[in-house]
Scaffold this active site. Structure first.
Site, PDB file in Angstrom:
ATOM      1  N   TYR A 192     -30.789  16.545   4.204  1.00  0.00           N
ATOM      2  CA  TYR A 192     -31.373  15.822   5.338  1.00  0.00           C
ATOM      3  C   TYR A 192     -31.480  16.681   6.595  1.00  0.00           C
ATOM      4  CZ  TYR A 192     -32.213  11.706   2.740  1.00  0.00           C
ATOM      5  OH  TYR A 192     -32.743  10.850   1.818  1.00  0.00           O
ATOM      6  N   ARG A 218     -34.576  18.475   6.075  1.00  0.00           N
ATOM      7  CA  ARG A 218     -35.745  17.610   6.300  1.00  0.00           C
ATOM      8  C   ARG A 218     -35.987  17.383   7.789  1.00  0.00           C
ATOM      9  NH1 ARG A 218     -36.395  12.567   2.468  1.00  0.00           N
ATOM     10  NH2 ARG A 218     -38.372  12.619   3.579  1.00  0.00           N
ATOM     11  N   VAL A 269     -40.555   8.628   7.228  1.00  0.00           N
ATOM     12  CA  VAL A 269     -39.295   8.648   7.978  1.00  0.00           C
ATOM     13  C   VAL A 269     -39.248   9.783   9.003  1.00  0.00           C
ATOM     14  CG1 VAL A 269     -37.964   7.579   6.107  1.00  0.00           C
ATOM     15  CG2 VAL A 269     -38.165  10.071   6.179  1.00  0.00           C
ATOM     16  N   HIS A 329     -38.825   2.420   5.668  1.00  0.00           N
ATOM     17  CA  HIS A 329     -37.833   3.273   5.012  1.00  0.00           C
ATOM     18  C   HIS A 329     -36.888   3.944   6.001  1.00  0.00           C
ATOM     19  CE1 HIS A 329     -40.551   3.661   1.169  1.00  0.00           C
ATOM     20  NE2 HIS A 329     -40.080   2.456   1.359  1.00  0.00           N
ATOM     21  N   THR A 332     -50.953   6.505   0.760  1.00  0.00           N
ATOM     22  CA  THR A 332     -49.870   6.014  -0.087  1.00  0.00           C
ATOM     23  C   THR A 332     -50.408   5.658  -1.455  1.00  0.00           C
ATOM     24  OG1 THR A 332     -48.279   4.229  -0.453  1.00  0.00           O
ATOM     25  CG2 THR A 332     -50.061   3.786   1.106  1.00  0.00           C
ATOM     26  N   SER A 333     -49.632   5.980  -2.463  1.00  0.00           N
ATOM     27  CA  SER A 333     -50.041   5.700  -3.827  1.00  0.00           C
ATOM     28  C   SER A 333     -49.852   4.219  -4.136  1.00  0.00           C
ATOM     29  CB  SER A 333     -49.224   6.534  -4.795  1.00  0.00           C
ATOM     30  OG  SER A 333     -47.864   6.203  -4.661  1.00  0.00           O
ATOM     31  N   GLU A 383     -57.573  10.328  -3.692  1.00  0.00           N
ATOM     32  CA  GLU A 383     -57.552   9.962  -5.113  1.00  0.00           C
ATOM     33  C   GLU A 383     -57.549   8.449  -5.259  1.00  0.00           C
ATOM     34  OE1 GLU A 383     -57.297  12.390  -7.336  1.00  0.00           O
ATOM     35  OE2 GLU A 383     -56.921  14.008  -5.879  1.00  0.00           O
ATOM     36  N   ALA A 404     -56.709  11.304   5.117  1.00  0.00           N
ATOM     37  CA  ALA A 404     -56.570  10.401   6.261  1.00  0.00           C
ATOM     38  C   ALA A 404     -56.916  11.098   7.577  1.00  0.00           C
ATOM     39  CB  ALA A 404     -55.138   9.854   6.309  1.00  0.00           C
TER      40      ALA A 404
END
Ligand SMILES: [Zn+2]
Length: 252
Positions: free
Chosen positions: A69, A72, A105, A121, A190-191, A217, A233
């Site tokens: 983290y 990240r 996040v 999240h 987002t998928s 996609e 996007a």
């Protein structure tokens, strides 16, 4: 990069009245260079983040989880909001009724100038005390010795939702009510695979919203979408700002 223009129907909807909802996911962050950790190559130091981002991993090895983290946070701090983040911030500045729900996040929406961010999240920039669950903002570049500890002596954990954990109830309730109220929903990057967030476009659609999918996609959401705009996007969302007749321009 090319992307199809928004339809006349969408253009009219965006210029009209009624609440808007933007729903964003990892693809929007990926366009700022942040790893998505899904699919091949989504590893950190040879380890699968899906094995690190769990309460069990934290209980058995908080230092390793915190090193992940801390890394990240560094990556997120070094990344910049992209035109997709800025476009949504423009919508939110221009319209009180433009809601934003994100699965990301990294804080890039906030840094782009978005207010009213519903974070499904959690956030890399919040820390939670393992003893009393209290959360605080912490945007320091260096957290000091890892794992960080609360003033009360207990371990702190990242204020994010881990695999196997429920979404924060208040954020989910807010997201659901925004989905029910929306006239137009734009789902970007987002998928749409992960429930319950994946259920939001369906809730909106059932309540009569016009659902737009922005993704390079096709996704499992594509069949539900009233309109699909194939493209990144960062290319498509600025065009929606234009189509809505909203003045662009950014704040730092
Ligand atoms: Zn504490």
């Amino acid at each position: 990069m090319n992307a199809p223009a928004p339809s006349e129907t969408l253009r009219e909807l965006l210029q009209g009245q009624g609440p808007l909802l933007f729903l964003t996911g990892a693809g929007v962050s990926a366009e700022s260079g942040l790893a998505t950790f899904r699919g091949p190559g989504g590893h950190w130091e040879g380890r699968n983040p899906m094995e690190l981002a769990t309460p069990e991993a934290f209980a058995s090895d908080p230092l390793t989880v915190w090193r992940f983290y801390a890394w990240r946070r560094e990556q997120a701090a070094a990344a910049a909001p992209n035109p997709a983040h800025l476009a949504i911030a423009s919508f939110q500045r221009a319209r009180e009724d433009a809601a934003l729900v994100t699965q990301n996040v990294d804080g890039l929406h906030e840094r782009a100038g978005s207010r009213r961010v519903v974070r499904l999240h959690g956030s890399l920039w919040r820390l939670r005390c393992m003893r009393d669950g209290e959360e605080t903002d912490d945007t320091r570049a260096d957290l000091g010795p890892l794992p960080p500890r609360c003033a009360c002596g207990a371990l702190l954990r990242p204020g994010v939702v881990w695999f196997g954990e429920p979404l924060p109830e208040d954020a989910l309730a807010e997201a659901t009510s925004a989905a029910r109220a929306a006239r137009v929903v734009v789902v970007a990057g987002t998928s749409s695979l992960v429930y319950p967030a994946a259920g939001l476009p369906r809730i909106a659609s059932d309540a009569g919203a016009f659902v737009v999918e922005v993704n390079p996609e096709p996704t499992p959401l594509s069949d539900l979408a009233d309109e699909r705009i194939e493209g990144p996007a960062g290319v498509v969302l600025p065009r929606l700002v234009e189509a809505a007749g909203i003045p662009t321009g950014r704040t730092a």
